[in-house]
Structure formats: structure tokens, C-alpha cells
Enzyme design. Structure first.
Site, mmCIF file in Angstrom:
data_model
loop_
_atom_site.group_PDB
_atom_site.id
_atom_site.type_symbol
_atom_site.label_atom_id
_atom_site.label_comp_id
_atom_site.label_asym_id
_atom_site.label_seq_id
_atom_site.Cartn_x
_atom_site.Cartn_y
_atom_site.Cartn_z
ATOM 1 N N SER A 148 35.795 3.366 44.515
ATOM 2 C CA SER A 148 37.135 3.948 44.486
ATOM 3 C C SER A 148 37.087 5.129 44.042
ATOM 4 O O SER A 148 36.005 5.779 43.029
ATOM 5 C CB SER A 148 37.935 2.856 44.021
ATOM 6 O OG SER A 148 39.127 3.419 43.655
ATOM 7 N N TYR A 161 42.077 -2.406 37.818
ATOM 8 C CA TYR A 161 41.357 -1.790 39.175
ATOM 9 C C TYR A 161 40.391 -0.664 38.470
ATOM 10 O O TYR A 161 39.264 -0.720 39.011
ATOM 11 C CB TYR A 161 42.240 -1.632 40.100
ATOM 12 C CG TYR A 161 41.702 -1.081 41.450
ATOM 13 C CD1 TYR A 161 41.473 -1.975 42.356
ATOM 14 C CD2 TYR A 161 41.723 0.339 41.685
ATOM 15 C CE1 TYR A 161 41.047 -1.481 43.609
ATOM 16 C CE2 TYR A 161 41.026 0.755 43.005
ATOM 17 C CZ TYR A 161 40.906 -0.303 43.986
ATOM 18 O OH TYR A 161 40.100 0.133 45.250
HETATM 19 P P1 NAP Z 1 42.394 -4.942 52.199
HETATM 20 O O1 NAP Z 1 43.036 -4.755 53.544
HETATM 21 O O2 NAP Z 1 43.216 -5.443 51.239
HETATM 22 O O3 NAP Z 1 40.976 -5.966 52.457
HETATM 23 C C1 NAP Z 1 40.368 -6.701 51.192
HETATM 24 C C2 NAP Z 1 39.590 -7.692 51.777
HETATM 25 O O4 NAP Z 1 39.006 -8.386 50.803
HETATM 26 C C3 NAP Z 1 40.433 -8.860 52.408
HETATM 27 O O5 NAP Z 1 39.707 -9.101 53.848
HETATM 28 C C4 NAP Z 1 40.570 -9.997 51.463
HETATM 29 O O6 NAP Z 1 40.783 -11.087 52.417
HETATM 30 C C5 NAP Z 1 39.182 -9.662 51.021
HETATM 31 N N1 NAP Z 1 38.965 -10.506 49.613
HETATM 32 C C6 NAP Z 1 40.003 -10.487 48.508
HETATM 33 N N2 NAP Z 1 39.737 -11.262 47.592
HETATM 34 C C7 NAP Z 1 38.583 -12.132 48.177
HETATM 35 C C8 NAP Z 1 37.704 -13.095 47.708
HETATM 36 N N3 NAP Z 1 38.113 -13.672 46.360
HETATM 37 N N4 NAP Z 1 36.861 -13.557 48.289
HETATM 38 C C9 NAP Z 1 36.520 -13.156 49.639
HETATM 39 N N5 NAP Z 1 37.274 -12.381 50.198
HETATM 40 C C10 NAP Z 1 38.192 -11.721 49.509
HETATM 41 O O7 NAP Z 1 41.759 -3.598 51.533
HETATM 42 P P2 NAP Z 1 40.936 -2.754 52.114
HETATM 43 O O8 NAP Z 1 41.864 -1.399 51.793
HETATM 44 O O9 NAP Z 1 40.311 -2.911 53.260
HETATM 45 O O10 NAP Z 1 39.735 -2.415 50.836
HETATM 46 C C11 NAP Z 1 38.150 -2.889 50.891
HETATM 47 C C12 NAP Z 1 37.547 -2.419 49.828
HETATM 48 O O11 NAP Z 1 37.806 -1.170 49.690
HETATM 49 C C13 NAP Z 1 38.180 -3.071 48.348
HETATM 50 O O12 NAP Z 1 37.259 -3.318 47.366
HETATM 51 C C14 NAP Z 1 39.054 -1.768 48.181
HETATM 52 O O13 NAP Z 1 39.284 -1.899 46.374
HETATM 53 C C15 NAP Z 1 38.143 -0.867 48.381
HETATM 54 N N6 NAP Z 1 38.884 0.696 48.388
HETATM 55 C C16 NAP Z 1 40.003 0.706 49.261
HETATM 56 C C17 NAP Z 1 40.554 1.908 49.224
HETATM 57 C C18 NAP Z 1 41.838 2.326 50.069
HETATM 58 O O14 NAP Z 1 42.432 3.372 50.164
HETATM 59 N N7 NAP Z 1 42.227 1.424 51.100
HETATM 60 C C19 NAP Z 1 40.056 3.155 48.588
HETATM 61 C C20 NAP Z 1 38.818 2.786 47.777
HETATM 62 C C21 NAP Z 1 38.566 1.397 47.618
HETATM 63 P P3 NAP Z 1 42.292 -11.891 52.536
HETATM 64 O O15 NAP Z 1 42.655 -10.809 53.510
HETATM 65 O O16 NAP Z 1 41.724 -13.018 52.885
HETATM 66 O O17 NAP Z 1 43.006 -11.559 51.232
HETATM 67 C C1 GCO Z 2 46.224 3.277 43.821
HETATM 68 C C2 GCO Z 2 45.192 2.981 45.247
HETATM 69 C C3 GCO Z 2 44.111 3.143 44.905
HETATM 70 C C4 GCO Z 2 43.315 2.978 46.410
HETATM 71 C C5 GCO Z 2 41.773 3.411 46.031
HETATM 72 C C6 GCO Z 2 41.289 5.053 45.854
HETATM 73 O O1 GCO Z 2 47.095 2.466 43.808
HETATM 74 O O2 GCO Z 2 45.993 4.342 43.279
HETATM 75 O O3 GCO Z 2 45.462 1.419 45.763
HETATM 76 O O4 GCO Z 2 43.576 2.796 43.944
HETATM 77 O O5 GCO Z 2 43.381 1.902 46.716
HETATM 78 O O6 GCO Z 2 40.931 2.605 45.380
HETATM 79 O O7 GCO Z 2 40.177 5.309 46.214
#
Ligand code: NAP
Ligand code: GCO
Length: 263
Positions: A148, A161
Site C-alpha cells: 500500500s 493498517y
Molecule cells: P476489498 O474490495 O475490501 O476486498 C478485500 C477482499 O479481502 C474481500 O474479498 C474480502 O472478503 C477479503 N478478505 C478480508 N478479510 C479476509 C479474511 N480474513 N479471509 C479471506 N478473505 C478476506 O478491497 P480492495 O480495495 O480490493 O483491496 C484488496 C487489497 O489491496 C487489500 O489488501 C488492500 O489493503 C489493498 N490495497 C487497496 C488499495 C485501494 O486503494 N483500494 C490500495 C492499496 C492496497 P469479503 O468481501 O468476504 O469481506
Molecule cells: C486510506 C486508504 C488507503 C488505501 C490504500 C493506499 O484510508 O488512506 O484506504 O489506505 O486503501 O491502501 O495505497
């Protein structure tokens, strides 16, 4: 064979993407499928897994869905044994499942903090440890941890986080160091701000974060899940066989930028 196929084809590879029923996980799984990999994914809910199987099928992907919690070591070990028996040895693991709790540090309970660290840091350790023996026996593998911006930066309300994702960057480097000799590459992808359900609350109409993040990103926009697909194929493929312990930030330039001068 073309140089593209030689370097990037994932034909014959089995990839497990955690939490891939929607969002970033599903987009990465679809990308690896497009490059030829067999897709395995999991989720906490049987219903979401069933719905995702239908969505993969509609996209022409014959995925394999399993229901387990990535923080539950016993369930993980049993599931990996089951997947190995039913689909085969996992060549590529993407530790994507993650949660966030946006709570100021002074108001955050230790239980909430622990839960975030459990899913975002302990689980990638549990998952990686469960798949590594199969990879070692097979002669190699790829592990990709979804890091992230908060692997590098802090901001109000995301202490747990940031601690977990910063730890995940160091877990990436450490496992790369431990397993490099076994031809396992452990790398990370560090997404910028991507439009998914996780960031939904920050993108609501009129939310100051929306304007803030667009101004903070040289690309001048939120990322889309598709922006991460090329990095996932690269880090899963032979093209990255000498890339190890690296976090590839796909952030539209956020980490390179000091930010706009106030007008
Ligand atoms: P999301 O839409 O909330 O998806 C997260 C997924 O993880 C969901 O399918 C959720 O399942 C699953 N999950 C959560 N806890 C779990 C557990 N204990 N066992 C199995 N599955 C579990 O989030 P996203 O934005 O696609 O993020 C995916 C990854 O990228 C995460 O690690 C997040 O921190 C990272 N990330 C996101 C962003 C962003 O801007 N969106 C940026 C940087 C990093 P359920 O749906 O069943 O809850
Ligand atoms: C926040 C955001 C972030 C992003 C992501 C950034 O609240 O600042 O949710 O943490 O999801 O991980 O890379």
C-alpha cells in the site's frame, strides 16, 4: 514462441489469489487467467464465492473457489492440502485479502488494531508458509504481497493498517531473503489510491479526500483495478525471475511527488 510468450506466459501455472471475489483480487486473478494460469481463489463467505464463480465463468474463466479465513492457520493448512489434491501445487500466491479500519489512534481499541494486523500481516505469513513447501519441492514459485501507500506513508486514522502494510513490505524482503535460494521470488505490489469498495467511503460526492487524492496524484485521477494487472503478470512470470524482495508501486506517481503548492 514469441518473446512475449516466452517471458510472460503463465500457461501450466496454478495461481491462488486470496480475497478475490471482487475488487483488486478479482482483477488480478482475471489478469493471470488471461496470461494462461489456472485460477484458485478464496473468500470468507460461501455466497460471495458462488457469485464470483459465476462472474469468472461469464468472463470465460474456469476458476476454483474455496471458503476459508486467511487468518485461521488450521483452516489455511487444510485448504492448501485440499487445493493441492484437487487442482495441483500452487505456483503463484497473491496475498490480496485485506481490511482497513479508519479510527484515530487515541480512539482505537487494541482489539481493533490486532484484527487489522491479523488479516493484513499475519495472514500473508500464514499463507506464504503454507504454500512454500510445495513451491520448494517443485523447484520454485512466486509470492506477491499486496502492500500500500501506507507501506511508506502515514496519515490520520490508519495506524493499524500502516503498521501492517509497512510490516508486509518487510515480510516481503525477509521471505525473499530466506527463500531466494529455492527459486521463490517474493515481491510486493503497492497500489496507489484505487477505486474499490475499500475506498468507497473516501470517494463519496463532496468528500474532501476525493479532491485531496486527485491533487496528490501526478496522474490526476484515482487508479482503476485494471491499472494493477500488468504488474501482477510481470511479477508472476519468468520475466521477473531475478526480481526479488521488491515492492513495485503502481500509484500514478504519488510517492515521487511532494504535493501541490496551495493556491
Ligand atoms: P476489498 O474490495 O475490501 O476486498 C478485500 C477482499 O479481502 C474481500 O474479498 C474480502 O472478503 C477479503 N478478505 C478480508 N478479510 C479476509 C479474511 N480474513 N479471509 C479471506 N478473505 C478476506 O478491497 P480492495 O480495495 O480490493 O483491496 C484488496 C487489497 O489491496 C487489500 O489488501 C488492500 O489493503 C489493498 N490495497 C487497496 C488499495 C485501494 O486503494 N483500494 C490500495 C492499496 C492496497 P469479503 O468481501 O468476504 O469481506
Ligand atoms: C486510506 C486508504 C488507503 C488505501 C490504500 C493506499 O484510508 O488512506 O484506504 O489506505 O486503501 O491502501 O495505497
Amino acid at each position: 514462441m514469441s518473446i512475449i510468450d516466452d517471458f510472460f506466459s503463465l500457461k501450466g501455472k496454478i495461481a491462488l489469489v486470496t480475497g478475490a471475489t471482487h475488487g483488486i483480487g478479482m482483477a488480478l486473478a482475471k489478469a493471470l487467467a488471461g496470461a494462461g494460469a489456472t485460477i484458485v481463489f478464496n473468500d470468507l463467505s460461501a455466497e460471495r464465492t458462488e457469485n464470483a464463480l459465476k462472474e469468472y465463468k461469464a468472463a470465460g474463466i474456469n476458476a476454483h473457489g474455496y471458503v476459508f479465513d486467511v487468518t485461521d492457520e488450521k483452516a489455511v493448512n487444510e485448504s492448501i492440502a485440499k487445493i493441492t489434491g484437487e487442482v495441483g501445487v500452487i505456483d503463484i500466491l497473491i496475498n490480496n485479502a485485506g481490511i482497513i479500519k479508519r479510527i484515530p489512534a487515541l480512539e482505537m481499541s487494541a482489539a481493533d488494531f490486532r484484527q487489522v494486523v491479523d488479516v493484513d500481516l499475519n495472514a500473508p505469513f500464514i499463507m506464504s508458509k503454507a504454500v512454500a513447501p510445495g513451491m520448494i519441492a517443485k523447484g520454485g514459485g512466486k509470492i506477491i504481497n499486496i502492500c500500500s501507500m501506507m507501506s511508506e506513508l502515514g496519515r490520520e486514522t490508519v495506524s493499524a493498517y500502516a503498521a501492517a502494510k509497512g510490516g508486509l513490505k518487510m515480510l516481503t524482503r525477509n521471505l525473499a531473503s530466506e527463500w531466494g535460494a529455492n527459486n521463490i521470488q517474493v515481491n510486493g505490489i503497492g497500489p496507489g489510491y484505487i477505486a474499490t469498495s475499500q475506498t468507497g467511503p473516501l470517494r463519496e460526492e463532496g468528500h474532501p479526500f476525493n479532491t485531496f487524492i486527485v491533487g496528490r496524484t501526478p496522474a490526476g485521477r484515482w487508479g482503476e483495478v485494471e491499472d494493477l494487472q500488468g504488474a501482477a503478470i510481470f511479477l508472476s512470470s519468468r520475466a521477473s525471475d531475478f526480481v526479488n524482495g521488491h515492492v513495485l508501486y503502481v500509484d500514478g506517481g504519488i510517492l515521487a511527488y511532494l504535493g501541490k503548492l496551495p493556491s
